[in-house]
Design a protein around this motif. Structure first.
Motif, short mmCIF file in Angstrom:
data_model
loop_
_atom_site.label_atom_id
_atom_site.label_comp_id
_atom_site.label_asym_id
_atom_site.label_seq_id
_atom_site.Cartn_x
_atom_site.Cartn_y
_atom_site.Cartn_z
N CYS A 116 85.78 -96.95 26.30
CA CYS A 116 85.62 -95.77 25.45
C CYS A 116 86.69 -95.74 24.36
O CYS A 116 86.41 -95.38 23.20
CB CYS A 116 85.70 -94.50 26.30
N LEU B 212 86.25 -95.71 20.24
CA LEU B 212 86.93 -94.75 19.37
C LEU B 212 87.74 -95.47 18.30
O LEU B 212 87.72 -95.08 17.12
CB LEU B 212 87.84 -93.85 20.21
N LEU C 278 82.94 -80.96 26.13
CA LEU C 278 82.88 -81.34 27.53
C LEU C 278 81.77 -80.57 28.25
O LEU C 278 81.91 -79.39 28.57
CB LEU C 278 84.24 -81.09 28.20
N TRP D 31 80.03 -90.13 21.86
CA TRP D 31 79.41 -89.56 23.06
C TRP D 31 79.53 -90.53 24.23
O TRP D 31 79.33 -91.74 24.08
CB TRP D 31 77.94 -89.23 22.80
N ILE D 32 79.85 -89.98 25.41
CA ILE D 32 80.04 -90.77 26.62
C ILE D 32 79.08 -90.24 27.69
O ILE D 32 79.18 -89.09 28.10
CB ILE D 32 81.50 -90.69 27.11
N ILE E 191 84.98 -86.14 20.23
CA ILE E 191 84.54 -86.91 21.39
C ILE E 191 83.90 -85.95 22.38
O ILE E 191 84.23 -84.76 22.41
CB ILE E 191 85.70 -87.67 22.05
N GLY E 192 82.98 -86.47 23.17
CA GLY E 192 82.33 -85.60 24.15
C GLY E 192 81.56 -86.40 25.17
O GLY E 192 81.41 -87.63 25.06
N GLY E 193 81.08 -85.71 26.18
CA GLY E 193 80.29 -86.36 27.21
C GLY E 193 79.82 -85.36 28.23
O GLY E 193 80.30 -84.22 28.29
N GLN F 217 87.10 -81.81 21.55
CA GLN F 217 86.56 -82.31 22.81
C GLN F 217 85.35 -81.46 23.20
O GLN F 217 85.48 -80.24 23.37
CB GLN F 217 87.59 -82.20 23.94
N ALA G 93 85.83 -88.36 28.56
CA ALA G 93 86.22 -87.86 27.24
C ALA G 93 87.55 -87.12 27.32
O ALA G 93 88.42 -87.27 26.45
CB ALA G 93 85.13 -86.95 26.68
#
Length: 339
Positions: free
Chosen positions: A154, A158, A207, A105-106, A177-179, A205, A187
């Motif tokens: 990031c 990962l 998003l 998570w970002i 991955i996401g953010g 992803q 991401a």
């Protein structure tokens, strides 16, 4: 009437007109999403406003708590090329089936502010509901650390997840991955970067109203609630070192990439009055045209970050449920997809 009185009267008229315009704009927002801050637009304009915003976010983040029985620890993960180690918060359920899926998570913050602690509630929810590991990245921020510093942080996180998959008890084929906001944009860039570098594998992803296209900041006549065009210009300019029609550097802005083939499947959620609405719809359509599965979920009348200002509203609760369900499908025990 004195000149001072005339000036005061003119300012009063302009203020009244501005207030009326804001009121008319707020009328398009569903009642359950209306918040007092919508009537008083606040934007990032320079060092002073950024310093204040960072202080307020840090104060709010310090009060955030990890929910339920979720276990939290902090890791310092190595970075390549002599870059400093990256702090990563790792959230785990008390018991889970190993190997499990995972989410990198970002956090959001316009590329210039924010901390991973601000995502305690969301990350805890994902861990509790899905039984996966979540790692949240404390990436470097602009303008002190412009592109590509944050993105490389990031990528380091990962790479660490992939390298430590056995120790963490995660399936490297089920790492998503996401953010949110700027984190969602990072991401999307991270998916492109990992694809071009040959890994690590990314299965999905996620998003959440992502900040995908710096060219939105160049468009005239745009504005929106919460994350305004003024803030958008400041954030992108700080990150990229200025705004320009041509941006030759790959991964600087996700939407500038021409060839989207081979990227991981994606979910994009956005409100139709969000500043990023047009760029998100365009990116989703381009992903689909490139053969990348992409679910686009558009919420009428939802502004940027509405889930933070109106978390109990049925609209935002449904939005987060749709997002969590998409992630659940991607991190389940079925075989994942590699980039």
């Amino acid at each position: 009437m004195t000149s001072l009185a005339a000036l005061a009267a003119a300012l009063g008229v302009f203020a009244g007109l501005a207030a009326a315009r804001r009121h008319r704009r707020v009328c398009v927002v569903p009642p359950e999403l209306r918040h007092p801050s919508l009537y008083v637009p606040i934007s990032l304009r320079g060092a002073t406003s950024l310093r204040i915003a960072r202080r307020l976010i840090a104060r709010a983040a310090s009060a955030a708590v990890v929910t339920g029985a979720v276990r939290l620890r902090s890791e310092r993960v190595p970075a390549a090329g002599g870059r400093p180690a990256v702090r990563v918060l790792v959230y785990e359920p008390p018991d889970r089936t190993r190997p499990s899926g995972a989410l990198l998570w970002i956090h959001g913050g316009g590329l210039v502010m924010g901390t991973p602690e601000q995502g305690h509630e969301l990350c805890s929810r994902v861990v509790e509901e899905l039984g996966v590991v979540v790692a949240s990245v404390d990436y470097r921020l602009a303008p002190e650390h412009p592109f590509p510093a944050g993105l490389e942080d990031c990528y380091a996180a990962l790479a660490w997840l992939a390298a430590q998959a056995d120790a963490l008890g995660i399936d490297p084929t089920r790492v998503a991955i996401g953010g949110d906001s700027a984190g969602g944009g990072l991401a999307a860039c991270l998916a492109q970067l990992a694809h071009d570098r040959g890994g690590p594998a990314i299965s999905f992803q996620l998003l959440q109203y992502p900040m995908l296209d710096d060219r939105t900041a160049l468009r005239a006549g745009l504005d929106a609630f919460v994350w305004t065009q003024t803030s958008n210009r400041f954030g992108w300019s700080a990150y990229l070192g200025g705004l320009r029609d041509a941006e030759p550097r790959p991964y600087a802005s996700a939407a500038r990439r021409v060839d989207l083939r081979g990227l991981p499947p994606a979910w994009i959620g956005i409100g139709d009055i969000d500043l990023f609405h047009a760029e998100c719809v365009d990116y989703a359509n381009r992903l689909r045209a490139a053969g990348v599965p992409c679910e686009l979920y558009v919420v009428p009348g939802m502004y940027h970050g509405a889930d933070r200002l109106a978390p109990a509203a049925p609209i935002t609760r449904t939005f987060l449920e749709r997002m969590t369900s998409a992630l659940a499908a991607a991190t389940s025990s079925r075989p994942g997809r590699r980039v």
